[in-house]
Design an enzyme around this catalytic site. Structure first.
Site, PDB file in Angstrom:
ATOM      1  N   SER A 136       0.871  -1.170   0.000  1.00 54.35           N
ATOM      2  CA  SER A 136       0.000   0.000   0.000  1.00 54.35           C
ATOM      3  C   SER A 136       0.912   1.224   0.000  1.00 54.35           C
ATOM      4  O   SER A 136       1.796   1.353  -0.841  1.00 54.35           O
ATOM      5  CB  SER A 136      -0.929  -0.037   1.216  1.00 54.35           C
ATOM      6  N   TYR A 151      -5.069   8.197  -6.034  1.00 54.31           N
ATOM      7  CA  TYR A 151      -3.974   7.312  -5.623  1.00 54.31           C
ATOM      8  C   TYR A 151      -4.210   6.822  -4.193  1.00 54.31           C
ATOM      9  O   TYR A 151      -4.080   5.625  -3.907  1.00 54.31           O
ATOM     10  CB  TYR A 151      -2.635   8.038  -5.718  1.00 54.31           C
ATOM     11  N   LYS A 155      -4.743   2.894  -2.683  1.00 51.29           N
ATOM     12  CA  LYS A 155      -3.928   2.313  -1.620  1.00 51.29           C
ATOM     13  C   LYS A 155      -4.750   1.983  -0.374  1.00 51.29           C
ATOM     14  O   LYS A 155      -4.448   1.025   0.355  1.00 51.29           O
ATOM     15  CB  LYS A 155      -2.764   3.254  -1.283  1.00 51.29           C
TER      16      LYS A 155
END
Length: 281
Positions: A136, A151, A155
């Site tokens: 992650s 983004y 994650k």
């Protein structure tokens, strides 16, 4: 240290993935590594022994992943540790990014890893053993980075499905670990690993300011050492019990601690309001 373990590392042509592959081979492990260009990967790694299997694997294509996993098992006899590391950074505020830009980031960062997990799990279930390390980011635990929302979301998704996976496979002797790297001195912040929005909007002051900070202050000054991160992966994998959450880097560790303290403060401040929604006894 068990030098006979077989590792699969995705996204191995640069950054943490490349550092990990090199360190694993130095320590006598068998390593299958994926990249979009197997020849370039082989050149980057600089290793010609039979313990190294460079593979071109289209992670967003489930059939291609299945073929690659079968090749690894037939070559090495099995897989023991999977590191889902492939991914890229997508800059842009939620308004700026198009649907296509957002979906592509999810395709690579989330669905690519799910394809790997889906195709490795039958092998892990048969032998009732195996470990997943799903990479992650500290941005998958602390999301208050303006201009990084999509983004961050990819994650956070990695963290979420890994928590579920850890519970699903516990009775089978399989483990799943979420890895949250901070800033490491790799090329992640450079072009190729980080994409900007195709249509930026000037009004987003905070996002533009953070972009400048990354370009002028953070690039080249990242505190994390990729070789030490590789050593941490190996040490964790060889431990008697593997963690569900693994924060890499003092910056990641400190940011995680700060968020935990902030959430605890919110819980205390709004405890009465939170509990007010229950049916009255």
């Amino acid at each position: 240290m068990d030098s006979k373990k077989v590792w699969l590392v995705t996204g191995s042509s640069k950054g943490l993935g490349l550092a990990l592959v090199k360190k694993l081979l130095q320590n006598g492990y068998s390593v299958a590594a994926t990249s979009r260009n197997a020849d370039a990967l082989k050149k980057e790694v600089g290793y010609n022994g039979s313990e190294f299997l460079p593979l071109e694997m289209e992670l967003t294509n489930n059939a291609d992943v299945a073929k690659g996993v079968a090749t690894i098992i037939s070559t090495f006899g099995g897989i023991d540790v999977v590191v889902n590391n492939a991914g890229y950074g997508q800059l842009g505020t939620l308004e700026e990014l198009t649907d296509a830009e957002a979906r592509e980031n999810f395709d690579v960062n989330v669905f690519g890893s799910l394809n790997v997990i889906r195709n490795v799990m039958p092998h892990y279930r048969r032998k009732k053993a195996g470990a997943f390390f799903n990479v992650s980011s500290i941005a998958g635990f602390l999301g208050t980075f303006p201009g990084w929302g999509i983004y961050n979301a990819t994650k956070f998704a990695v963290a979420g499905f890994t928590e579920a996976l850890s519970a699903e496979v516990k009775s089978m002797g399989i483990t799943a670990t979420i890895v949250y790297p901070g800033y490491f001195k790799t090329n992640f912040l450079l072009q190729g690993s980080l994409r900007g929005a195709a249509n930026p909007i000037a009004d987003y002051t905070e996002a533009r300011e953070l972009e400048v900070i990354h370009e002028q202050q953070i690039i080249g000054n990242q505190p994390g050492d990729p070789d030490k991160a590789a050593e941490a992966f190996i040490k964790a994998a060889e431990g008697e019990s593997l963690p569900l959450h693994l924060f890499l880097g003092s910056d990641s560790f400190n940011m995680a601690n700060a968020k935990i303290q902030a959430v605890q403060a919110y819980l205390a401040q709004y405890e009465t309001l939170s509990k007010s929604t229950d049916y009255s006894s």
